[in-house]
Design an enzyme around this catalytic site. Structure first.
Site, PDB file in Angstrom:
ATOM      1  CB  ALA A  43      26.604  38.262  41.458  1.00 27.45           C
ATOM      2  CB  ALA A  44      27.078  40.814  46.330  1.00 25.81           C
ATOM      3  CB  ILE A  98      34.744  42.038  39.708  1.00 25.12           C
ATOM      4  CG1 ILE A  98      36.120  42.663  39.934  1.00 25.12           C
ATOM      5  CG2 ILE A  98      34.682  41.332  38.350  1.00 25.12           C
ATOM      6  CD1 ILE A  98      37.240  41.648  40.108  1.00 25.12           C
ATOM      7  NE  ARG A 131      47.184  43.557  43.822  1.00 21.56           N
ATOM      8  CZ  ARG A 131      47.869  44.036  42.794  1.00 21.56           C
ATOM      9  NH1 ARG A 131      47.449  43.852  41.580  1.00 21.56           N
ATOM     10  NH2 ARG A 131      48.980  44.717  42.994  1.00 21.56           N
ATOM     11  NE  ARG A 149      46.186  40.616  39.307  1.00 25.18           N
ATOM     12  CZ  ARG A 149      46.785  41.313  38.356  1.00 25.18           C
ATOM     13  NH1 ARG A 149      48.054  41.107  38.085  1.00 25.18           N
ATOM     14  NH2 ARG A 149      46.123  42.215  37.667  1.00 25.18           N
ATOM     15  CB  THR A 207      38.708  34.313  42.093  1.00 24.73           C
ATOM     16  OG1 THR A 207      37.290  34.424  42.017  1.00 24.73           O
ATOM     17  CG2 THR A 207      39.176  34.512  43.525  1.00 24.73           C
ATOM     18  CG  ASN A 208      43.722  38.191  40.442  1.00 27.29           C
ATOM     19  OD1 ASN A 208      44.221  37.529  39.540  1.00 27.29           O
ATOM     20  ND2 ASN A 208      43.288  39.431  40.267  1.00 27.29           N
ATOM     21  CG  HIS A 247      45.573  37.737  35.254  1.00 29.28           C
ATOM     22  ND1 HIS A 247      45.488  38.813  34.401  1.00 29.28           N
ATOM     23  CD2 HIS A 247      44.669  37.976  36.243  1.00 29.28           C
ATOM     24  CE1 HIS A 247      44.573  39.665  34.863  1.00 29.28           C
ATOM     25  NE2 HIS A 247      44.071  39.175  35.978  1.00 29.28           N
TER      26      HIS A 247
END
Length: 312
Positions: free
Chosen positions: A8-9, A12, A81, A87, A118-119, A177
């Site tokens: 959360a920090a 995104i 990235r 990715r 998360t990629n 994705h």
């Protein structure tokens, strides 16, 4: 309804948390977790926004207090990235982060719906599934790879090209994705027709849109704000469906019947238990059929990589 955001920090995570604080139904709880010590402060900052959504933030190694009682867990933790990275270059760092966090989800809120942001999503979702299986709590109707960013980008680019209102366009996007695995079904957009060249150009732009942002930010980050919006749209749809709203449909990357690959992004009818129905991808154009067949090797390799990572 309790929603937890893990990571959360980050860029995104903060955008997602802001949107959830302002848009979750009244009476919801929002819990923020990140390893970064700033996280409780992000929650305090957001707590000053006057909406009936209770918010708490937690930091450190242990996500337990954020996860207890969660109905929906959205995971955006990981590294972003940089220019020149694909990715999949993120894999080595992010695979370990996702594995660790999903183990904590399995322990603390095994019945929660989990959205993986998360990629590389093609692989991190496979990792999450293996971790949940090992813990004996895997439910394929409750694990999602969040591909909504591909949909909102498709909607935006089609609306721009065709002079439509963006809110009136909804493009189904199937596959995976990243790169060639992202397949917008432009032939299924009602009331809009494209030339072959437009289809080829739009498809390529949608597949490479992440790189467009990475390059435009000149090394200063990746797509965080649009991804925050996409994740919020998906999370809010999930919450509405879990609360009993009928007819909520979103595309996401889930385990299906394995017709194309073990995990595949397709339109889903959401319900009180997560996925209620995996909807048909419909009739594809020749271009789309070709693209679908051409991506499957890549997609299957991405998935195998995730399974191997957990079982090595």
């Amino acid at each position: 309804m309790k929603v937890a955001v893990l990571g959360a920090a980050g860029g995104i995570g903060q955008a997602l948390a802001l949107l959830l604080k302002t848009q979750l139904p009244s009476g919801s709880e929002l819990s923020l977790y990140d390893i970064a010590p700033v996280t409780p402060g992000v929650a305090v900052d957001l707590s000053h926004i006057p909406t009936a959504v209770k918010i708490k933030g937690f930091s450190g190694e242990d996500a337990t207090p954020a996860l207890e009682g969660a109905d929906v867990v959205l995971i955006s933790a990981g590294v972003a990235r940089k220019p020149g990275m694909d990715r999949s270059d993120l894999f080595n760092v992010n695979a370990g982060i996702v594995k660790n966090l999903v183990q904590q989800v399995a322990k603390n809120c095994p019945k929660a719906c989990i959205g993986i942001i998360t990629n590389p999503v093609n692989t991190t979702v496979a990792i999450a599934a293996e971790v949940l299986k090992k813990a004996g709590v895997y439910d394929k109707n409750k694990l999602f790879g969040v591909t909504t960013l591909d949909i909102i980008r498709s909607n935006t680019f089609v609306a721009e090209l065709k002079g439509k209102q963006p809110g009136e366009v909804e493009v189904p996007v199937i596959g995976g994705h990243s790169g060639v695995t992202i397949l917008p079904l432009l032939s299924q957009v009602p009331g809009v027709s494209f030339t072959e060249q437009e289809v080829a150009d739009l498809t390529k732009r949608i597949q490479n849109a992440g790189t467009e942002v990475v390059e435009a930010k000149a090394g200063g980050g990746s797509a965080t704000l649009s991804m925050g919006q996409a994740a919020a749209r998906f999370g809010l749809s999930l919450v509405r469906a879990l609360q009993g709203e009928q007819g909520v449909v979103e595309c996401a990357y889930v385990e299906g019947d394995g017709q194309y690959a073990r995990f595949f992004s397709q339109p889903l009818l959401l319900g009180k238990n997560g996925v209620e129905e995996r909807k048909s991808i419909g009739t594809l154009s020749a271009f789309e059929q070709n693209a679908l067949e051409g991506m499957l090797d890549t997609l299957k390799k991405d998935i195998a990589l995730g399974k191997e990572f957990v079982n090595k």
